[in-house]
Write an enzyme that holds these catalytic residues in place. Structure first.
Site, PDB file in Angstrom:
ATOM      1  N   ASP A  70      21.467  53.110  -5.266  1.00 35.65           N
ATOM      2  CA  ASP A  70      21.745  54.104  -4.221  1.00 35.65           C
ATOM      3  C   ASP A  70      23.259  54.289  -4.202  1.00 35.65           C
ATOM      4  O   ASP A  70      23.994  53.349  -3.866  1.00 35.65           O
ATOM      5  CB  ASP A  70      21.215  53.555  -2.889  1.00 35.65           C
ATOM      6  N   VAL A  71      23.732  55.487  -4.544  1.00 36.41           N
ATOM      7  CA  VAL A  71      25.182  55.697  -4.686  1.00 36.41           C
ATOM      8  C   VAL A  71      25.930  55.546  -3.358  1.00 36.41           C
ATOM      9  O   VAL A  71      27.154  55.424  -3.347  1.00 36.41           O
ATOM     10  CB  VAL A  71      25.529  57.066  -5.306  1.00 36.41           C
ATOM     11  N   ASN A  97      26.881  63.208  -9.713  1.00 37.21           N
ATOM     12  CA  ASN A  97      25.924  64.303  -9.519  1.00 37.21           C
ATOM     13  C   ASN A  97      24.969  64.100  -8.344  1.00 37.21           C
ATOM     14  O   ASN A  97      24.521  65.067  -7.729  1.00 37.21           O
ATOM     15  CB  ASN A  97      25.117  64.501 -10.813  1.00 37.21           C
ATOM     16  N   TYR A 170      25.104  69.635   4.543  1.00 38.08           N
ATOM     17  CA  TYR A 170      25.256  69.847   3.096  1.00 38.08           C
ATOM     18  C   TYR A 170      26.564  70.586   2.785  1.00 38.08           C
ATOM     19  O   TYR A 170      27.344  70.165   1.916  1.00 38.08           O
ATOM     20  CB  TYR A 170      24.052  70.632   2.580  1.00 38.08           C
ATOM     21  N   LYS A 174      29.872  69.209   0.683  1.00 41.52           N
ATOM     22  CA  LYS A 174      30.399  69.834  -0.536  1.00 41.52           C
ATOM     23  C   LYS A 174      31.847  70.310  -0.334  1.00 41.52           C
ATOM     24  O   LYS A 174      32.654  70.275  -1.274  1.00 41.52           O
ATOM     25  CB  LYS A 174      29.496  70.982  -0.979  1.00 41.52           C
TER      26      LYS A 174
END
Ligand code: BGC
Length: 272
Positions: A70-71, A97, A170, A174
């Site tokens: 899990d990043v 990614n 989101y 970003k």
């Protein structure tokens, strides 16, 4: 000396791709492998897909390993980089990614969904970039392998620029990736490490299947894409291979929008 090999510009290099078992990440891992890189396919769930992709790469004489992590978890990210370094001795390319969406109108968005998206999409990129940069700085440039000591590619989105109602978590993540990428590019350039971003538009993957699953939906989506087609993961993979290779050696701190013109404000084609 393979830096001149245009067909396999990443020959002998080692790449770690997060969230690589499906969608854009899977295509990027496949593209890097086809360009000669060994790849670590990271996944958090769906081991079968990760193994399937590794099998596909090996069947084409490539080299691939899979690793569950899990990043957004520091301990798991560290363990993943240790595994890569134990296997290959060093690392040359990180593709940050892994990402997800948990959409809701602002007034209905839970703190949990806000935090999860920021943790995976933004903190995850920080944690992985930090581990990669440590190794790139330690090792420095390896003549004959690449002109750079390392390459980091941050997967962003057109929504690092285009506000997106109903997706505050989101879009904020970003937007954060955009400045994280630029700041790391500035900070790491002196070490000959290049950091760039790719901002995909609408690409046919599981994350946005609702936006293109029916002909009506796809037609609606196409109104936002001047180039007249929805993108494929391979469109993004090609950009990643280029950014990872010496072909882009003088490019750092840049975001490549792979979006069929979605960021060109198509509503202004006739209005304004
Ligand atoms: C999102 C997709 C969306 C696309 C264009 C991407 O970053 O993940 O769900 O279709 O942006 O809006």
């Amino acid at each position: 000396m393979n830096t001149q090999n245009r067909k396999r510009p990443l020959e002998g290099q080692r790449a770690l791709v997060t969230g690589a078992n499906t969608g854009i990440g899977a295509a990027v891992a496949e593209g890097l492998a086809a360009a000669g890189a060994k790849v670590l396919i990271n996944y958090v769930s769906g081991r079968d897909k990760a193994e399937g992709l590794a099998g596909l790469i090996r069947a084409k004489d490539g080299e691939a390993i899979v690793f569950e992590a899990d990043v957004s978890r520091e301990d798991q990210v560290r363990a993943m980089f240790e595994a890569a370094l134990d296997t290959w001795g060093s690392l040359d390319i990180l593709v940050n990614n892994a990402g997800l969406q948990k959409d809701a109108p602002l007034v209905d968005m839970s703190l949990g969904d806000w935090e999860q998206v920021i943790r995976v999409n933004l903190t995850g990129q920080f944690l992985c970039a930090r581990e990669a940069a440590k190794e790139f700085v330690r090792r420095g440039v390896q003549p004959g392998l690449s002109h750079s000591a390392g390459k980091i590619i941050c997967m962003s989105s057109v929504h690092d620029t285009i506000p997106w109602a109903g997706h505050a978590n989101y879009a904020a993540s970003k937007g954060g990736v955009h400045m994280l990428m630029k700041t790391l590019a500035q900070e790491l350039a002196m070490h000959k490490i290049r950091v760039n971003g790719i901002a995909p538009g609408a690409i046919k993957t599981p994350i946005n299947v609702n936006a293109w699953a029916t002909p009506e939906k796809e037609a609606q989506l196409l109104e936002l894409i001047p180039y007249g087609r929805v993108g494929y993961s391979e469109d993004v993979a090609k950009a990643a291979v280029w950014l990872a290779s010496d072909e882009s050696d003088y490019v750092t701190g840049a975001t490549l929008y792979v979006d069929g013109g979605m960021t060109l404000y198509p509503g202004f084609e006739s209005g304004g």
